[in-house]
Design an enzyme around this catalytic site. Structure first.
Site, mmCIF file in Angstrom:
data_model
loop_
_atom_site.group_PDB
_atom_site.id
_atom_site.type_symbol
_atom_site.label_atom_id
_atom_site.label_comp_id
_atom_site.label_asym_id
_atom_site.label_seq_id
_atom_site.Cartn_x
_atom_site.Cartn_y
_atom_site.Cartn_z
ATOM 1 N N ASN A 119 -7.884 1.823 9.711
ATOM 2 C CA ASN A 119 -6.620 2.031 10.422
ATOM 3 C C ASN A 119 -6.915 2.088 11.916
ATOM 4 O O ASN A 119 -7.757 2.890 12.346
ATOM 5 C CB ASN A 119 -5.958 3.342 9.994
ATOM 6 N N TYR A 142 -5.094 1.969 15.984
ATOM 7 C CA TYR A 142 -3.864 2.012 16.776
ATOM 8 C C TYR A 142 -4.081 1.871 18.282
ATOM 9 O O TYR A 142 -3.264 1.269 18.956
ATOM 10 C CB TYR A 142 -3.130 3.327 16.503
ATOM 11 N N ARG A 159 0.855 -1.189 0.000
ATOM 12 C CA ARG A 159 0.000 0.000 0.000
ATOM 13 C C ARG A 159 0.892 1.240 0.000
ATOM 14 O O ARG A 159 1.766 1.387 0.862
ATOM 15 C CB ARG A 159 -0.921 0.004 1.220
ATOM 16 N N GLU A 214 -7.580 8.582 5.977
ATOM 17 C CA GLU A 214 -7.898 9.202 7.255
ATOM 18 C C GLU A 214 -8.405 10.642 7.128
ATOM 19 O O GLU A 214 -7.783 11.589 7.620
ATOM 20 C CB GLU A 214 -6.694 9.149 8.187
#
Length: 464
Positions: free
Chosen positions: A313, A315, A99, A187
């Site tokens: 995504n 985290y 990616r 994002e």
């Protein structure tokens, strides 16, 4: 050019076991896509070569006090010159896919005409990946807006959405047949909130009304681009990448429970609800009263066009309490494992969110975990980088994805963030997210123990 250190320890099964998902995991299916990820501004460098225009991150990072230690992306990982070596590194890992993102300022002149040298760079890169049998997942916008567009209002200016559509049209025509999956934006929450809401990221503006309007124009840009991608490169998948966050509370107070829910509304539903339901969550504007964006007739239909995939995504999570009003404050928990960023390691949050999205959104498309990783202060000692925490992080998050898949969530792939250490935005070069260590003085790449374990797992999965 440096040579990546990619040797695997003799006991490959034991090495692989340090990161591998559970036995019989659906992630071990042959069709599941394993990859690594990067972004243009974070690795390319060469900010003024071959006609590349200035971006908002060039401007922001050159502004004193905006980036830790005064770091900039001027040199980064020198990927613009070392791309061939880096493709060899990617191939050596045995991943299915890579990616990457396109630098908008590198491929278009200010008048909207193509910059052939910039386009040729990506054509060479993508063709080399294809020649090696590596799929390419390409993000069109990973935050490096051309500065000349910011000078005209950036994402606060509705016209920028139409300029993005022109950019998407150009790039998808030029690179057709070389891309497995196109992601319009990376994002948009960060672009809108960190860039226009609290000023932590470029362009450094701080206004709640700016954040909601910028986000609307970002999502409009996404929707405008989708039919162009379909027309120009019909065999490629089309999607978008959203960062998501888990919000919980250690309190039993109703106000704190509400605060945790509103954190997830602001962090997740602000993006996903317009994409998947064609509306903004009303509760968002209880958090931010008076910040409703200007939405024109037809906008939400454009924004909510069908997706082939959704990139996720993830985290960390936050522990939320009420701020005494309609909002929330983060009250960090004590005694939990944290990364160099100060983020809590909480793999359960990834499973929770994946399962919640499946239940909440009827139109949820197939999911790729497009970023997941952690920062640590890694050093090369005697030619080795021992990053045990990252290996534990990977294994626990692979297990979380596996549990979500067992529960029926359609996850098609996982991309580790990141292929290599890089420019970590406002934190500069201090925070290292890579499975490959980069010496920024010499540009030597050294595969960390986590990268070696990931490589061993992928080799055993292939039976090689």
């Amino acid at each position: 050019m440096s040579t990546p250190q990619t040797s695997i320890a003799p006991n490959a099964p034991a090495l692989a076991a340090q990161v591998a998902p559970p036995s019989a995991s659906l992630m071990s299916r042959p069709e599941f896509v394993w990859g690594v990820a990067t972004a243009s501004y974070q690795i390319e460098g060469a900010i003024a070569e071959d006609g590349r225009l200035p971006s908002i991150w060039d401007t922001f990072s050159a502004t004193p006090g905006k980036v830790l230690h005064g770091d900039t992306g001027d040199g980064a990982c020198d990927h613009y010159h070392r791309w061939s070596e880096d493709v060899d590194l990617i191939e050596s890992l045995g991943v299915d896919a890579y990616r990457l993102s396109i630098a908008w300022p590198r491929v278009m002149h200010a008048d909207g005409t193509p910059n052939r040298k910039g386009l040729d760079f990506y054509k060479k890169l993508l063709q080399r990946l294809a020649d090696k049998g590596i799929q390419s997942f390409v993000t069109l916008y990973h935050w490096d807006l051309p500065q000349h567009l910011e000078d005209r209002g950036g994402w606060l200016n509705r016209d920028t959405a139409y300029r993005f559509a022109e950019y998407a049209d150009l790039v998808s025509r030029e690179l057709k047949g070389l891309v497995t999956g196109w992601a319009t934006l990376n994002e948009p929450w960060c672009s809108a909130y960190l860039g226009y809401g609290n000023g932590h990221h470029a362009p450094g503006l701080s206004n709640g009304r700016y954040a909601t309007q910028a986000l609307h124009h970002l999502l409009l840009a996404h929707g405008l681009a989708l039919p162009l991608l379909q027309a120009n490169d019909p065999t490629a998948k089309r999607g978008i990448v959203a960062n998501v966050g888990r919000g919980t509370t250690d309190s039993s107070k109703e106000a704190d429970i509400t605060a945790a829910r509103r954190y997830e509304v602001q962090h997740n539903d602000w993006i996903l609800q317009p994409l998947l339901k064609g509306s903004y969550p009303e509760e968002l504007f209880k958090l931010w009263p008076g910040t409703e964006p200007l939405v024109l007739d037809g906008d939400m239909e454009i924004i909510s066009r069908p997706l082939d995939f959704l990139g996720i995504n993830y985290y960390f999570r936050c522990n939320l309490h009420s701020d005494g009003g309609t909002g929330f404050v983060d009250v960090p928990l004590e005694g939990v494992e944290r990364t160099q960023m100060g983020w809590e390691v909480y793999p359960q949050g990834l499973e929770d969110l994946l399962r919640r999205f499946k239940d909440q959104y009827d139109r949820l498309p197939p999911i790729y975990i497009t970023e997941n990783g952690m920062a640590s202060s890694d050093e090369v000692i005697n030619g080795e980088v021992v990053d045990e925490q990252r290996m534990r992080f990977m294994k626990s998050h692979f297990a979380a994805v596996s549990r979500a898949m067992d529960a029926g969530v359609d996850v098609r792939g996982y991309f580790a963030w990141s292929l290599m250490d890089n420019f970590e935005w406002a934190f500069g070069y201090e925070r290292r997210f890579g499975i490959t260590h980069v010496d920024y003085q010499t540009q030597v790449r050294t595969l960390k123990h986590s990268g070696q374990a990931f490589k061993a797992f992928l080799a055993l999965r292939r039976g090689s």
